[in-house]
Structures are given as C-alpha cells and as structure tokens.
Design an enzyme around this catalytic site. Sequence first.
Site, short mmCIF file in Angstrom:
data_model
loop_
_atom_site.label_atom_id
_atom_site.label_comp_id
_atom_site.label_asym_id
_atom_site.label_seq_id
_atom_site.Cartn_x
_atom_site.Cartn_y
_atom_site.Cartn_z
N CYS A 185 128.15 115.79 89.98
CA CYS A 185 127.19 115.47 88.92
C CYS A 185 126.36 116.68 88.55
O CYS A 185 126.07 116.91 87.39
CB CYS A 185 126.29 114.33 89.37
SG CYS A 185 125.49 114.63 90.95
N GLY B 2 125.67 103.48 83.13
CA GLY B 2 124.24 103.31 83.45
C GLY B 2 123.54 102.49 82.39
O GLY B 2 122.75 101.59 82.70
N GLY C 174 126.65 107.00 88.65
CA GLY C 174 127.87 107.03 87.84
C GLY C 174 127.56 107.64 86.49
O GLY C 174 126.63 108.43 86.35
N GLU D 208 121.40 107.18 88.74
CA GLU D 208 121.73 108.60 88.96
C GLU D 208 122.96 108.89 88.11
O GLU D 208 124.05 108.44 88.45
CB GLU D 208 122.06 108.84 90.44
CG GLU D 208 120.88 108.69 91.38
CD GLU D 208 119.85 109.78 91.19
OE1 GLU D 208 120.17 110.82 90.58
OE2 GLU D 208 118.72 109.57 91.64
N GLU E 85 129.93 116.10 79.31
CA GLU E 85 130.22 116.31 80.73
C GLU E 85 131.75 116.31 80.88
O GLU E 85 132.39 115.27 80.72
CB GLU E 85 129.60 115.19 81.57
CG GLU E 85 129.75 115.42 83.05
CD GLU E 85 129.19 114.30 83.90
OE1 GLU E 85 129.30 113.12 83.51
OE2 GLU E 85 128.64 114.59 84.97
N LYS F 162 129.31 98.14 95.93
CA LYS F 162 130.64 98.18 95.31
C LYS F 162 131.01 99.64 95.08
O LYS F 162 130.48 100.30 94.19
CB LYS F 162 130.66 97.44 93.96
CG LYS F 162 132.09 97.24 93.46
CD LYS F 162 132.22 97.06 91.98
CE LYS F 162 132.33 98.33 91.21
NZ LYS F 162 133.51 99.20 91.51
P1 NAD Z 1 131.60 105.33 86.20
O1 NAD Z 1 130.29 105.12 85.52
O2 NAD Z 1 132.84 105.16 85.42
O3 NAD Z 1 131.74 104.34 87.45
C1 NAD Z 1 130.80 104.32 88.48
C2 NAD Z 1 130.82 102.97 89.15
O4 NAD Z 1 130.36 101.99 88.23
C3 NAD Z 1 132.19 102.51 89.62
O5 NAD Z 1 132.05 101.86 90.87
C4 NAD Z 1 132.60 101.53 88.53
O6 NAD Z 1 133.53 100.55 88.99
C5 NAD Z 1 131.27 100.90 88.19
N1 NAD Z 1 131.18 100.29 86.86
C6 NAD Z 1 131.84 100.63 85.74
N2 NAD Z 1 131.46 99.83 84.72
C7 NAD Z 1 130.54 98.98 85.21
C8 NAD Z 1 129.77 97.91 84.64
N3 NAD Z 1 129.87 97.58 83.36
N4 NAD Z 1 128.89 97.24 85.44
C9 NAD Z 1 128.76 97.58 86.74
N5 NAD Z 1 129.48 98.56 87.33
C10 NAD Z 1 130.35 99.26 86.58
O7 NAD Z 1 131.50 106.78 86.87
P2 NAD Z 1 132.64 107.56 87.65
O8 NAD Z 1 133.60 108.07 86.64
O9 NAD Z 1 133.11 106.76 88.80
O10 NAD Z 1 131.80 108.79 88.27
C11 NAD Z 1 131.56 109.97 87.61
C12 NAD Z 1 130.17 109.95 86.99
O11 NAD Z 1 129.19 109.78 88.01
C13 NAD Z 1 129.84 111.28 86.34
O12 NAD Z 1 129.17 111.05 85.13
C14 NAD Z 1 128.91 111.92 87.36
O13 NAD Z 1 128.06 112.91 86.84
C15 NAD Z 1 128.16 110.75 87.86
N6 NAD Z 1 127.51 111.05 89.17
C16 NAD Z 1 126.15 111.21 89.23
C17 NAD Z 1 125.53 111.55 90.44
C18 NAD Z 1 124.02 111.76 90.53
O14 NAD Z 1 123.50 111.82 91.64
N7 NAD Z 1 123.32 111.88 89.42
C19 NAD Z 1 126.30 111.69 91.59
C20 NAD Z 1 127.68 111.51 91.50
C21 NAD Z 1 128.28 111.18 90.28
#
Ligand code: NAD
Length: 491
Positions: free
Chosen positions: A295, A242, A237, A260, A394, A184
């Site tokens: 990230c 997480g 995310g 991650e 962040e 997804k």
């Molecule tokens: P987010 O956590 O808002 O969303 C990430 C994904 O999770 C999306 O597909 C979203 O639809 C889904 N999601 C949201 N709530 C959920 C739930 N309750 N259950 C299951 N899925 C759910 O993150 P974002 O705003 O899309 O991305 C930015 C974040 O990602 C930042 O914190 C960034 O640091 C992190 N990130 C980390 C890495 C890494 O390798 N460590 C890489 C890229 C981004």
Amino acid sequence: MTLDFTPENVPVPVGHYIGGTLVTPAGEREIDVNRPSDGKFFASIPDASADTVDHAVSGALRAAKESGWSTCAPRERTRALYRWAELIEQDVVLLQLESACSTRPVTLAKSGDVASAAETIRFFAELADKEGGDHFATCHSKLGFSAAEPYGVIGAITPWNFPLSMAAWKCGPALATGNAIVIKPSEMTPFSTVRLAELAVLAGIPSGVLNVIHGLGATAGAQLVAHPAVGKISFTGSPVTGAAIMTNAANNGIKPVTLELGGKSPQLVFEKVNDLAQVASCISGGFTGNAGQVCVAGTRLIVHKNIADELIEKIQQNIVRCEPGLTWNSASRYSPIINKPQADKIHSIVCHAREQGADILTGGTFFPETGNGAFYRPTLIAGVTNDMDVVCREVFGPVLTIQTFTDEDEGIALANDTVYGLAAGVYTRDLSQGMRAIRAIEAGTVWVNRYGRSQDFIIPTGGFKMSGIGKDLGRAAMEACQRYKSVLIDF
Ligand code: NAD
C-alpha cells in the site's frame, strides 16, 4: 535448517474457522485458490452464506461474554496474547501457508511477516492493561471519567498483500481490548489467517473469540459488514471497496469504520542529500519490495533535475538484482504478482503510458522464464505527466515513474498533486528543508532519509485523503477498537 519446502506437503486448514472448529457447510460454493509463484491450484475455500456469517458473528458475541474474555482483568488477555505470539513465531505450518499461497518468499516471510506478526501481537498484549479511558478535572463533589468498553464483535476484512501481517494488525488491538473478532481474509490468500486463529486457541484464547470466514467481498464481506451484531468494521483494501463498505456500514446501523486504503506515494529527492547511493537503495526497495504490491509503495520518484541522471543510474544498477523465484525456495527474494489478471493489468497501464509518449527506461515486460507464475520486471518510466494513469492510479506493481523539479515548491506541489495521501519519502541533508517538506506534504506517514516501516508497531499508520480514515497500529489502534462511555457522578 533450510526453509525450502514442497507446497503439496503443507497441511491446509479446509473450511471456515468458527467456534474453534473448521466448518464446511453444505451447499456453499467453492472458490479455487492458486499459488502466485506458479499459478497452480493450491486448495479451495467455501463462500460463506448469510447463515454462516450469522453463525460466526452470534457465536463470537456469545463466546466473548461466556468465556469472560470481554470482562476479565486485561492482564489475563496479556498473558494469552503473549503465548499466542510465541506460537506464531515457532509454527512452521503458518510460515509455509503464508509463503505457498501469497506473494511472500519464505525467507522474507520468516524474517519479516511472521516475526512482525508476533511482535505486533506482543505490542498489543503490553497495552492491554494500559489503555482504559481517562478521568477529568471536576469539582470535588463530582467524579467525571470515561470508561473504555469493547464493541463486542469487530468485523475485519483484509487484502491479499501481506495477509498474515494484516490479520495481526487487525486481531491484536481488537483482542487486547476484549473484543471478539470475525475476520474475512482475501479469497486469494485465505489460509494463513485460519492457522493464525487455530494457534490463538492453542494459546488459550477462548474458542469462538477469533473466527475466520471465507468468501468473496460482494457476498461474505458485505454480509459481515451489514450484520447487526458487528459493532465496528476494520478494513484494509482498495479505495473502491472502502467506499462500498462505508456506505454499507452507514446503511446498516451507522457503525464506525477504520479504512486503510491504497496509495500512490511520492519519493521526493532534493538536490543536496547525504548519500545518493543510500537514497537509490531506499527508492529501489520502496517500489520493488513485494513487487510493488505494498500500500505504501513509493512509486512516484520526484527528483531534483541536477541529480536525476545519477540517481536513475544507481537505481537501475540495484534493480537488476531482482530475480524471480518460487516463494517456497529459500533463495528467492523477489515476489510474483498475485495472479495473471493482476499482472496483465499492470502491463496494460505500462503499455498505455508508452502509447501516450512516456519513455520506458527499464523493464516494461514479464520475466519470460517463470511459466504460469506472473513475475514482472521492475520498470522505470520517464517522460510522464500527472494526468497519465501510470502516475495518478495505484498500479500495485513494480513500476516507478520519474519526474524532475528545480525548486522546492515545485517538488512539493508535484508530490501533493494526487487524490491519495498514504505515505511519502523525503530525502535531504538540510534539516530545515526536511521540516518544511514534512509540514507541506499531505500524507499520513512521512519518512525522512529512509523508506518504509521498520517493525515500528508503536507508530500508528493510516492515510489522508482517499487513502483512508483512522489508524492501525500504535495506541491509536487500541482506541479505535473501543467505545468510550462518559460518566459523571455526584456524591
Ligand atoms: P480489495 O479492496 O479488492 O479487497 C480487500 C478485501 O475486501 C478482500 O477481502 C475482499 O474480498 C473484500 N471485499 C471486496 N469487496 C467487498 C465488499 N463490497 N464488501 C466487503 N468486503 C469486500 O483490495 P485487494 O485488491 O485485496 O488489496 C489491494 C489494496 O489494498 C490496494 O489498494 C492496497 O493499497 C490496499 N492496502 C492498503 C493497506 C494500508 O494499510 N493502507 C495495506 C495493504 C493493502
């Protein structure tokens, strides 16, 4: 050939991609997806219902078994993954979908994201027949070994930054180890992942082994995590999501999770460095790349007091080159923020820092000439303390805070004073000092005299502390996609 294109002319794959077909089930509500560069509507996606998620997961499980994907000689998977990598590199639609509806300017998307996605798949293709468990020293009348087995279906959930790279990181090891996958993507950047899956089928990966479902996190994402036939969750995310996913996975079968998550990575610059201009260049790129929506963005500069002024001046000279531009223009290099609400969030954190007494040395405003696109100026902020939001949260934008220190322990203490532990940069010409810093810094990745990845798929990536659990990339990612059965035979 020019890479410029017109976003209205890009063919958009509409619907979920399940069993090798685009599907748009009746009754699912539609979510609008806008282009970050100009804020205009691009296309819409459906929000998967529980039935759709179930259809995708049970179909994936069946496809992996019936097609022989999970049981064939791993070398067969190697060949298909290699063909897939070739198609990824050549496909113009993939490049344009990635660029039109994410924050990636097309020139950088081609040389970076697409090239790196293809190499990631090749790296895991090469490992497919090299990671099969272990055998153990036992007495001569016994044989002890561990058999690596796929989980069946891996559920992957990806964020909006670097959608193509993130999908490749998840799909590469999952598929190389014989799993099926239901992924997804973020509801903000969903389309390149669908094209990636279409190319997989064209490359000979059996239909149904790689599926894409769309939707919001709270609906489609949560249902994917909870589905009983999903054996493992691989998530990238934010830490808040997480934590929700970990709880959901614990409550629905205690399934393993790789998380991650975000970071607030320090860039620690000691007094004696090889080349201050090169350090300035690493630091500038480390917080302005993808407009800070990375990230591992190095957003906390911690610099020795004696060289701080000179370093800041050099960074200021570098960042004036960050000019906004539409992602479908080949001359563009500087990224938009994903959308206006996210840009407003960045700006409000900067304004709050100003109210708390911080000095905005550069930036702190939008580029006014970009219409509905949300381009934020690279911003340098001094006079901050570790308890300010701009230092401890962040921001996920092009915002660098600056703190100074006088001795090594003080610098390292400042670097470690964070709930995150994703990455860090260390700059010094003293090898012993560099080694001490590497050991002392609490982060999953430490870069020395450089900042950022360089297509090093062999090196695992993952965070300490609130930045996550487990690793993507490298051999570690192959291990994370398999479960190991311990066997002892008497004979
Ligand atoms: P987010 O956590 O808002 O969303 C990430 C994904 O999770 C999306 O597909 C979203 O639809 C889904 N999601 C949201 N709530 C959920 C739930 N309750 N259950 C299951 N899925 C759910 O993150 P974002 O705003 O899309 O991305 C930015 C974040 O990602 C930042 O914190 C960034 O640091 C992190 N990130 C980390 C890495 C890494 O390798 N460590 C890489 C890229 C981004």
